[in-house]
Design a protein around this motif. Structure first.
Motif, PDB file in Angstrom:
ATOM      1  N   ILE A 143       0.862  -1.180   0.000  1.00  0.00           N
ATOM      2  CA  ILE A 143       0.000   0.000   0.000  1.00  0.00           C
ATOM      3  C   ILE A 143       0.895   1.225   0.000  1.00  0.00           C
ATOM      4  O   ILE A 143       1.692   1.426   0.907  1.00  0.00           O
ATOM      5  N   GLY A 144       0.760   2.009  -1.028  1.00  0.00           N
ATOM      6  CA  GLY A 144       1.546   3.241  -1.074  1.00  0.00           C
ATOM      7  C   GLY A 144       0.614   4.412  -0.871  1.00  0.00           C
ATOM      8  O   GLY A 144      -0.596   4.285  -0.939  1.00  0.00           O
ATOM      9  N   ILE A 145       1.193   5.524  -0.572  1.00  0.00           N
ATOM     10  CA  ILE A 145       0.438   6.763  -0.544  1.00  0.00           C
ATOM     11  C   ILE A 145       1.218   7.569  -1.532  1.00  0.00           C
ATOM     12  O   ILE A 145       2.418   7.648  -1.394  1.00  0.00           O
ATOM     13  N   ASP A 146       0.634   8.085  -2.587  1.00  0.00           N
ATOM     14  CA  ASP A 146       1.458   8.774  -3.583  1.00  0.00           C
ATOM     15  C   ASP A 146       2.411   9.745  -2.896  1.00  0.00           C
ATOM     16  O   ASP A 146       3.612   9.623  -2.974  1.00  0.00           O
ATOM     17  N   PHE A 147       1.813  10.705  -2.220  1.00  0.00           N
ATOM     18  CA  PHE A 147       2.644  11.609  -1.435  1.00  0.00           C
ATOM     19  C   PHE A 147       1.817  12.233  -0.328  1.00  0.00           C
ATOM     20  O   PHE A 147       0.591  12.211  -0.353  1.00  0.00           O
ATOM     21  N   LYS A 148       2.518  12.783   0.643  1.00  0.00           N
ATOM     22  CA  LYS A 148       1.886  13.477   1.757  1.00  0.00           C
ATOM     23  C   LYS A 148       2.597  14.811   1.919  1.00  0.00           C
ATOM     24  O   LYS A 148       3.772  14.929   1.576  1.00  0.00           O
ATOM     25  N   VAL A 149       1.886  15.753   2.453  1.00  0.00           N
ATOM     26  CA  VAL A 149       2.466  17.078   2.625  1.00  0.00           C
ATOM     27  C   VAL A 149       2.330  17.526   4.066  1.00  0.00           C
ATOM     28  O   VAL A 149       1.314  17.265   4.705  1.00  0.00           O
ATOM     29  N   ARG A 150       3.360  18.135   4.572  1.00  0.00           N
ATOM     30  CA  ARG A 150       3.235  18.799   5.864  1.00  0.00           C
ATOM     31  C   ARG A 150       3.955  20.131   5.800  1.00  0.00           C
ATOM     32  O   ARG A 150       5.090  20.200   5.328  1.00  0.00           O
ATOM     33  N   THR A 151       3.279  21.150   6.268  1.00  0.00           N
ATOM     34  CA  THR A 151       3.893  22.471   6.294  1.00  0.00           C
ATOM     35  C   THR A 151       4.193  22.820   7.734  1.00  0.00           C
ATOM     36  O   THR A 151       3.363  22.622   8.618  1.00  0.00           O
ATOM     37  N   LEU A 152       5.396  23.272   7.989  1.00  0.00           N
ATOM     38  CA  LEU A 152       5.754  23.654   9.347  1.00  0.00           C
ATOM     39  C   LEU A 152       6.701  24.843   9.341  1.00  0.00           C
ATOM     40  O   LEU A 152       7.230  25.226   8.296  1.00  0.00           O
ATOM     41  N   ILE A 153       6.837  25.437  10.507  1.00  0.00           N
ATOM     42  CA  ILE A 153       7.765  26.550  10.638  1.00  0.00           C
ATOM     43  C   ILE A 153       9.089  25.966  11.109  1.00  0.00           C
ATOM     44  O   ILE A 153       9.146  25.259  12.114  1.00  0.00           O
ATOM     45  N   PHE A 154      10.123  26.254  10.321  1.00  0.00           N
ATOM     46  CA  PHE A 154      11.427  25.681  10.631  1.00  0.00           C
ATOM     47  C   PHE A 154      12.485  26.745  10.377  1.00  0.00           C
ATOM     48  O   PHE A 154      12.495  27.364   9.316  1.00  0.00           O
ATOM     49  N   GLN A 155      13.315  26.982  11.350  1.00  0.00           N
ATOM     50  CA  GLN A 155      14.338  28.028  11.255  1.00  0.00           C
ATOM     51  C   GLN A 155      13.702  29.355  10.820  1.00  0.00           C
ATOM     52  O   GLN A 155      14.198  30.046   9.939  1.00  0.00           O
ATOM     53  N   GLU A 156      12.561  29.660  11.451  1.00  0.00           N
ATOM     54  CA  GLU A 156      11.805  30.891  11.200  1.00  0.00           C
ATOM     55  C   GLU A 156      11.290  31.016   9.764  1.00  0.00           C
ATOM     56  O   GLU A 156      10.945  32.096   9.313  1.00  0.00           O
ATOM     57  N   LYS A 157      11.249  29.907   9.069  1.00  0.00           N
ATOM     58  CA  LYS A 157      10.712  29.922   7.708  1.00  0.00           C
ATOM     59  C   LYS A 157       9.534  28.955   7.633  1.00  0.00           C
ATOM     60  O   LYS A 157       9.482  27.965   8.359  1.00  0.00           O
ATOM     61  N   ARG A 158       8.625  29.267   6.723  1.00  0.00           N
ATOM     62  CA  ARG A 158       7.528  28.350   6.467  1.00  0.00           C
ATOM     63  C   ARG A 158       8.039  27.343   5.441  1.00  0.00           C
ATOM     64  O   ARG A 158       8.406  27.722   4.326  1.00  0.00           O
ATOM     65  N   VAL A 159       8.046  26.082   5.820  1.00  0.00           N
ATOM     66  CA  VAL A 159       8.576  25.057   4.929  1.00  0.00           C
ATOM     67  C   VAL A 159       7.487  24.032   4.620  1.00  0.00           C
ATOM     68  O   VAL A 159       6.837  23.507   5.523  1.00  0.00           O
ATOM     69  N   ARG A 160       7.295  23.790   3.327  1.00  0.00           N
ATOM     70  CA  ARG A 160       6.290  22.819   2.894  1.00  0.00           C
ATOM     71  C   ARG A 160       7.046  21.591   2.420  1.00  0.00           C
ATOM     72  O   ARG A 160       7.749  21.635   1.408  1.00  0.00           O
TER      73      ARG A 160
END
Ligand code: GDP
Ligand code: MG
Length: 174
Positions: free
Chosen positions: A42-59
């Motif tokens: 079972i695969g999941i094509d892709f997943k996304v998580r956005t978080l704040i990292f080193q004061e930047k918004r990273v997706r």
């Protein structure tokens, strides 16, 4: 561009033998979930998580293999556009550790790729079934000069840390 809406986009991929916990690591990272009866195919094509990292918004977008790794059927097309690879083995499966050399060579097949890799030793909750020591894991990571981290998708230990360690490595190059 406003600081608030600016987003750094990263594309990561999973790699490694079947059943080592690649999909589980992605699900733990993206949704903080763990499924005991997840099927290796079972695969999941892709997943996304956005978080704040080193004061930047990273997706962070993470692409996952859906069983084709079982037949070592990963072509260089899979690597296109990616900046990071979560290369996983299971500490309870010595073969998956021995196959890391194969996966590293496979990554190197992609000649025009610029990809950072992290070596992830998963299933560390299975202490009694452990077949690969931390020292062996570190030794392998040193051989390829890549970071090493021990995780458990089941307990959640170090899962976020693994993805962020890779993000840090990728972002420090930009
Ligand atoms: P994949 O084939 O590499 O994507 O592996 P999966 O994520 O499908 O996981 C294979 C099996 O291992 C499933 O039964 C999972 O529930 C289990 N699993 C994954 N990660 C862990 C872990 O950290 N600890 C334990 N005990 N089991 C895990
Ligand atoms: Mg999977």
């Amino acid at each position: 561009m406003s600081r608030l809406v600016y987003e750094q986009k990263l594309k990561f991929l999973t790699l490694g033998d079947t059943a080592v916990g690649k999909t589980s690591l992605v699900l733990r990272f993206s949704d903080d979930e763990f499924e005991k009866n997840i099927l290796p195919t079972i695969g999941i094509d892709f997943k996304v998580r956005t978080l704040i990292f080193q004061e930047k918004r990273v997706r962070i977008q993470v692409w996952d293999t859906a069983g084709q790794e079982k037949f070592k059927n990963i072509t260089s097309a899979y690597y296109r556009g990616a900046q990071g690879i979560i290369l996983t083995y299971s500490v309870s499966n010595r073969k998956s550790y021995e196959h890391v050399d194969y996966w590293i060579k496979n990554i190197e097949n992609c000649s025009d790729c610029e990809i950072e890799t992290i070596l992830v030793a998963n299933k560390t909750d299975l202490e009694k079934q452990r077949e690969v020591s931390k020292e062996e894991g570190l030794k392998l990571a040193n051989k390829y000069s890549i970071p090493y981290i021990e995780t458990s998708a089941k307990s959640g230990k170090n899962v976020e840390e693994a993805f962020l360690k890779l993000a840090k490595k990728v972002l420090s190059k930009k």
